[in-house]
Design a protein around this motif. Structure first.
Motif, mmCIF file in Angstrom:
data_model
loop_
_atom_site.group_PDB
_atom_site.id
_atom_site.type_symbol
_atom_site.label_atom_id
_atom_site.label_comp_id
_atom_site.label_asym_id
_atom_site.label_seq_id
_atom_site.Cartn_x
_atom_site.Cartn_y
_atom_site.Cartn_z
ATOM 1 N N LEU A 1 -89.765 76.381 79.717
ATOM 2 C CA LEU A 1 -91.144 75.988 79.392
ATOM 3 C C LEU A 1 -91.364 74.657 78.907
ATOM 4 O O LEU A 1 -91.790 73.905 79.537
ATOM 5 C CB LEU A 1 -91.639 77.453 78.521
ATOM 6 C CG LEU A 1 -91.863 78.715 79.342
ATOM 7 C CD1 LEU A 1 -92.447 79.576 78.413
ATOM 8 C CD2 LEU A 1 -92.499 78.517 80.517
ATOM 9 N N SER A 2 -90.859 74.681 77.608
ATOM 10 C CA SER A 2 -91.242 73.647 76.863
ATOM 11 C C SER A 2 -90.447 73.344 75.743
ATOM 12 O O SER A 2 -90.380 74.174 74.755
ATOM 13 C CB SER A 2 -92.850 73.783 76.517
ATOM 14 O OG SER A 2 -92.983 72.709 75.292
ATOM 15 N N PRO A 3 -89.520 72.293 75.676
ATOM 16 C CA PRO A 3 -88.696 71.962 74.664
ATOM 17 C C PRO A 3 -89.460 71.836 73.281
ATOM 18 O O PRO A 3 -88.945 72.218 71.990
ATOM 19 C CB PRO A 3 -88.002 70.653 74.801
ATOM 20 C CG PRO A 3 -87.773 70.613 76.374
ATOM 21 C CD PRO A 3 -89.364 71.301 76.882
ATOM 22 N N THR A 4 -90.510 71.383 73.284
ATOM 23 C CA THR A 4 -91.647 71.219 72.017
ATOM 24 C C THR A 4 -92.181 72.287 71.630
ATOM 25 O O THR A 4 -91.914 72.695 70.342
ATOM 26 C CB THR A 4 -92.789 70.036 72.489
ATOM 27 O OG1 THR A 4 -92.245 68.832 73.046
ATOM 28 C CG2 THR A 4 -93.562 69.833 71.249
ATOM 29 N N LEU A 5 -92.497 73.291 72.547
ATOM 30 C CA LEU A 5 -92.838 74.608 72.011
ATOM 31 C C LEU A 5 -91.590 75.278 71.543
ATOM 32 O O LEU A 5 -91.827 75.859 70.138
ATOM 33 C CB LEU A 5 -93.293 75.461 73.210
ATOM 34 C CG LEU A 5 -93.712 76.944 72.880
ATOM 35 C CD1 LEU A 5 -94.747 77.152 71.950
ATOM 36 C CD2 LEU A 5 -94.242 77.590 74.206
ATOM 37 N N ALA A 6 -90.386 75.192 72.009
ATOM 38 C CA ALA A 6 -89.247 75.996 71.361
ATOM 39 C C ALA A 6 -88.901 75.282 70.070
ATOM 40 O O ALA A 6 -88.719 76.091 69.201
ATOM 41 C CB ALA A 6 -88.209 75.986 72.275
ATOM 42 N N GLN A 7 -88.981 74.026 69.895
ATOM 43 C CA GLN A 7 -88.821 73.478 68.632
ATOM 44 C C GLN A 7 -89.753 73.895 67.452
ATOM 45 O O GLN A 7 -89.416 74.241 66.338
ATOM 46 C CB GLN A 7 -88.665 71.845 68.749
ATOM 47 C CG GLN A 7 -88.053 71.244 67.613
ATOM 48 C CD GLN A 7 -86.565 71.625 67.466
ATOM 49 O OE1 GLN A 7 -85.932 72.009 68.536
ATOM 50 N NE2 GLN A 7 -85.999 71.690 66.163
ATOM 51 N N GLN B 1 -82.175 69.197 61.240
ATOM 52 C CA GLN B 1 -80.793 68.991 62.229
ATOM 53 C C GLN B 1 -80.683 70.051 63.238
ATOM 54 O O GLN B 1 -80.060 70.033 64.235
ATOM 55 C CB GLN B 1 -79.815 68.631 61.571
ATOM 56 C CG GLN B 1 -79.409 67.418 60.787
ATOM 57 C CD GLN B 1 -78.297 67.347 60.277
ATOM 58 O OE1 GLN B 1 -77.500 68.146 60.211
ATOM 59 N NE2 GLN B 1 -78.154 66.577 59.084
ATOM 60 N N VAL B 2 -81.785 71.213 63.001
ATOM 61 C CA VAL B 2 -81.266 72.304 63.928
ATOM 62 C C VAL B 2 -82.327 72.368 65.003
ATOM 63 O O VAL B 2 -83.677 71.950 64.769
ATOM 64 C CB VAL B 2 -81.586 73.741 63.063
ATOM 65 C CG1 VAL B 2 -81.576 74.687 64.038
ATOM 66 C CG2 VAL B 2 -80.748 74.064 62.152
ATOM 67 N N GLU B 3 -81.712 72.302 66.269
ATOM 68 C CA GLU B 3 -82.589 72.009 67.451
ATOM 69 C C GLU B 3 -82.426 73.435 68.536
ATOM 70 O O GLU B 3 -81.747 74.310 68.451
ATOM 71 C CB GLU B 3 -81.851 70.915 68.398
ATOM 72 C CG GLU B 3 -81.806 69.640 67.542
ATOM 73 C CD GLU B 3 -83.029 68.982 67.569
ATOM 74 O OE1 GLU B 3 -84.105 69.318 68.087
ATOM 75 O OE2 GLU B 3 -83.241 68.191 66.522
ATOM 76 N N TRP B 4 -83.479 73.572 69.165
ATOM 77 C CA TRP B 4 -83.695 74.805 70.078
ATOM 78 C C TRP B 4 -82.316 75.027 70.735
ATOM 79 O O TRP B 4 -82.205 76.168 71.276
ATOM 80 C CB TRP B 4 -85.044 74.727 70.809
ATOM 81 C CG TRP B 4 -84.992 73.315 71.866
ATOM 82 C CD1 TRP B 4 -85.528 72.269 71.775
ATOM 83 C CD2 TRP B 4 -84.713 73.626 73.295
ATOM 84 N NE1 TRP B 4 -85.386 71.611 72.961
ATOM 85 C CE2 TRP B 4 -84.591 72.172 73.916
ATOM 86 C CE3 TRP B 4 -83.926 74.535 74.055
ATOM 87 C CZ2 TRP B 4 -84.210 72.105 75.083
ATOM 88 C CZ3 TRP B 4 -83.503 74.477 75.440
ATOM 89 C CH2 TRP B 4 -83.750 73.041 75.667
#
Length: 179
Positions: free
Chosen positions: A50-56, A88-91
């Motif tokens: 869907l969306s990396p921004t939403l996941a983050q 530093q934690v990413e989706w």
């Protein structure tokens, strides 16, 4: 593939062996661990589909709740005790849990085969939960060309806790050095 390097991480003790004794119950710790993995897998799915921004954004919200729902002592502070700073934690780091929970092998298939190539297995000994068995470790150590590197003073992220040793162990193994 001529050589395999495998690193076990998970269930950090946050470099404080007394924290393991503070877990209120095995059931709570197990429930938290499974919930954590499902959340990470879900965040990976959201980011990938869907969306990396939403996941983050969801990741930041979910991780901020960890000190309140996890099996941590009263003085646990995510900013201090987490194995990696939250910024530093990413989706996408949830991929291993996505693979575990979504693409795991269906019932009836045989278990994965033992590595057929020389394998270096590295892990930190100061963890609440090991994801390998003593039998696996013994079998690997008894297999020609294979090696186990146990890092006594490391927990979750041994490549960050002892980066020089980790790098040298991996390089030496890939060069074929005997040790």
């Amino acid at each position: 593939v001529g050589r395999l390097v495998a690193v076990e991480n998970g269930a950090a003790s946050h470099d404080d062996p007394t924290r393991a004794a503070d877990i209120p119950s095995v059931a709570h710790a197990t429930l938290f661990s499974a919930s954590y993995q499902v959340v990470c897998a879900s965040l990976f799915a959201v980011g990938a589909a869907l969306s990396p921004t939403l996941a983050q954004t969801l990741l930041r919200a979910a991780f901020s709740l960890m000190p309140y729902i996890g099996p941590f002592p009263a003085d646990f502070d995510l900013a201090v005790h987490a194995p990696r700073p939250l910024p530093q934690v990413e989706w996408w780091m949830g991929y291993p849990y996505y693979h575990l929970w979504v693409t795991h092998r269906p019932a009836g298939l045989p278990p994965p085969r033992f590595p057929a190539v020389p394998t270096l297995f590295l892990y930190g000994a100061r963890k609440r939960t090991m994801f390998h068995s003593a039998a696996f470790e013994e079998r690997l150590e008894g297999t020609a060309g294979c090696r186990v590197a146990r890092y006594e003073d490391c927990s979750h992220w041994l490549m960050h806790e002892e980066p020089e040793r980790f790098t040298e162990d991996v390089r030496a193994f890939l060069r074929g050095d005997k040790s």
